[in-house]
Design a protein around this motif. Structure first.
Motif, short mmCIF file in Angstrom:
data_model
loop_
_atom_site.label_atom_id
_atom_site.label_comp_id
_atom_site.label_asym_id
_atom_site.label_seq_id
_atom_site.Cartn_x
_atom_site.Cartn_y
_atom_site.Cartn_z
N ARG A 44 0.83 -1.20 0.00
CA ARG A 44 0.00 0.00 0.00
C ARG A 44 0.87 1.25 0.00
O ARG A 44 2.04 1.20 0.39
N PRO A 45 0.32 2.40 -0.39
CA PRO A 45 1.10 3.64 -0.38
C PRO A 45 1.64 4.02 1.00
O PRO A 45 2.69 4.66 1.10
N ASP A 46 0.93 3.62 2.08
CA ASP A 46 1.41 3.95 3.42
C ASP A 46 2.47 2.97 3.93
O ASP A 46 2.93 3.08 5.06
N GLY A 47 2.85 2.00 3.10
CA GLY A 47 3.89 1.05 3.49
C GLY A 47 3.38 -0.26 4.04
O GLY A 47 4.16 -1.20 4.18
N ALA A 48 2.09 -0.35 4.39
CA ALA A 48 1.53 -1.63 4.83
C ALA A 48 1.53 -2.60 3.64
O ALA A 48 1.51 -2.18 2.48
N TYR A 49 1.56 -3.89 3.93
CA TYR A 49 1.70 -4.86 2.85
C TYR A 49 1.01 -6.17 3.18
O TYR A 49 0.70 -6.46 4.34
N HIS A 50 0.80 -6.95 2.15
CA HIS A 50 0.25 -8.30 2.26
C HIS A 50 1.22 -9.25 1.58
O HIS A 50 1.71 -8.98 0.50
N GLY A 51 1.47 -10.41 2.19
CA GLY A 51 2.39 -11.38 1.63
C GLY A 51 3.82 -11.12 2.10
O GLY A 51 4.10 -10.22 2.90
N THR A 52 4.75 -11.93 1.59
CA THR A 52 6.15 -11.81 1.99
C THR A 52 7.06 -12.38 0.90
O THR A 52 6.68 -13.32 0.20
N ILE A 53 8.24 -11.80 0.77
CA ILE A 53 9.27 -12.38 -0.09
C ILE A 53 10.39 -12.97 0.77
O ILE A 53 11.47 -13.26 0.27
N GLY A 54 10.14 -13.15 2.06
CA GLY A 54 11.09 -13.84 2.92
C GLY A 54 11.50 -13.10 4.18
O GLY A 54 12.22 -13.65 5.01
N GLY A 55 11.09 -11.85 4.32
CA GLY A 55 11.45 -11.11 5.53
C GLY A 55 12.90 -10.65 5.51
O GLY A 55 13.60 -10.70 4.49
N GLY A 56 13.37 -10.17 6.66
CA GLY A 56 14.76 -9.77 6.81
C GLY A 56 15.10 -8.52 6.01
O GLY A 56 14.25 -7.79 5.52
N GLN A 57 16.41 -8.28 5.86
CA GLN A 57 16.88 -7.07 5.21
C GLN A 57 16.48 -6.99 3.74
O GLN A 57 16.23 -5.90 3.22
N LEU A 58 16.40 -8.13 3.07
CA LEU A 58 15.97 -8.11 1.67
C LEU A 58 14.58 -7.50 1.56
O LEU A 58 14.35 -6.59 0.74
N GLU A 59 13.67 -7.99 2.35
CA GLU A 59 12.30 -7.49 2.28
C GLU A 59 12.22 -6.02 2.67
O GLU A 59 11.53 -5.23 2.02
N PHE A 60 12.94 -5.63 3.73
CA PHE A 60 12.92 -4.23 4.16
C PHE A 60 13.43 -3.32 3.04
O PHE A 60 12.85 -2.26 2.78
#
Length: 324
Positions: free
Chosen positions: A40-56
């Protein structure tokens, strides 16, 4: 997660959204090709690509792209070890795209295909800084395609006989997982008022017909209120030879059933295929939720072993032209 439906809903409500996809993987990585997040534009999200620094880091890039106010696409080539300090040690390409209301008409065919359930393939190419997608059935020239994506998930069919305490716990445990459950019981008012979306409750009238007509890939679970009914269902399922036939009960129940199976003419090979007691070894709890967790873990193991017959490759490069 219904990626395209989720994306379109966010765009309709908030005017914009981003899609983050694992586009390519070399070596070890937190998630597989085809893992996706909707942002979302506010930074909230659905799903994951694995978490950690990559995702951030990918979320930061997605938010930056959304802030620029124009739909675009970008492929980020990211080493996991030296760049991010993640111990996976592999390398990934992450596709980040932004969408606005002008994209809603283009999303409609993908939403419709997604709603059908199962997997579908999409042909993709980069054009003018955007990803253009067409359903495979709509693309006649293979040279058009730079890469292919697979969306949706192949669901493993499960026939669950019995709507008692363990049956109910199993349906809840299977709800978020890649299974399609046909839930059968011959008692009136056996089922709860609400069941998960991946579950179809069915009044059981002809157990042997259910077994005869079932998808041969089905995983069979037998836990009715009646031992003779359990016997008839399990015998029919073993005779046909499904990837998994599980019968709730103790080792004593198994021994009694084995004797009867031999009298019915089942071979030792067929009888040995019966999972009874059900669930993975080493879990002794008898509470329905504990039994359900153990059985679901066992079903996931079976699914992994039979996955090659169920799944398309999540994404495949056509001409290795997807990265700029």
């Amino acid at each position: 997660m219904k990626v395209w439906r989720q994306l379109a809903d966010l765009v309709a409500k908030q005017n914009a959204a981003a899609l983050i996809s694992v586009h390519d993987v070399k070596g070890s990585a937190p998630r597989e090709v085809g893992a996706r997040m909707v942002v979302r534009p506010d930074g909230a999200y659905h799903g994951t690509i694995g978490g950690g620094q990559l995702e951030f880091r990918m979320l930061d890039i997605a938010r930056e792209m959304l802030g620029q106010g124009r739909p675009s696409a970008r492929i980020v080539d990211q080493a996991l070890g030296p760049d991010l300090g993640q111990c996976c040690g592999g390398r990934v390409k992450i596709l980040i795209e932004t969408f606005d209301r002008q994209d809603l008409p283009d999303l409609k065919p993908l939403i419709a295909e997604e709603a059908e359930g199962g997997q579908f393939q999409v042909e993709c190419r980069l054009e003018h800084g955007r990803v253009r997608r067409e359903l495979s059935s709509a693309v006649g020239d293979d040279a058009w395609t730079q890469w292919r994506e697979v969306h949706g998930e192949a669901l493993t069919p499960v026939l669950l006989f019995g709507a008692g305490h363990v049956g109910r716990a199993l349906v809840l445990a299977l709800a978020p997982l890649p299974f399609s459950v046909r839930w059968l019981d011959d008692r009136d008012d056996a089922f709860p008022a609400h069941v998960p979306a991946n579950t179809t409750p069915v009044a059981l009238r002809d157990p042997e017909a259910e077994i005869a007509e079932a998808d041969p890939r089905s995983l069979i679970l037998v836990m009715t209120h009646d031992h003779p009914l359990d016997m008839a269902i399990a015998a029919a399922a073993l005779r046909r030879g499904f990837p998994y036939v599980g019968l709730i009960g103790s080792a004593t129940k198994r021994a009694r059933f084995e004797k009867r199976f031999r009298e019915l003419g089942l071979s030792e090979e067929k009888i040995d295929a019966l999972a009874c007691p059900i669930g993975i070894p080493g879990i002794a709890g008898k509470e329905p939720a504990i039994v359900a967790a153990s059985v679901v873990a066992q079903l996931l193991q079976i699914r992994e072993r039979t996955a090659s017959g169920l799944n398309l490759s999540p994404l495949s490069a056509s001409n290795d032209k997807s990265a700029p």
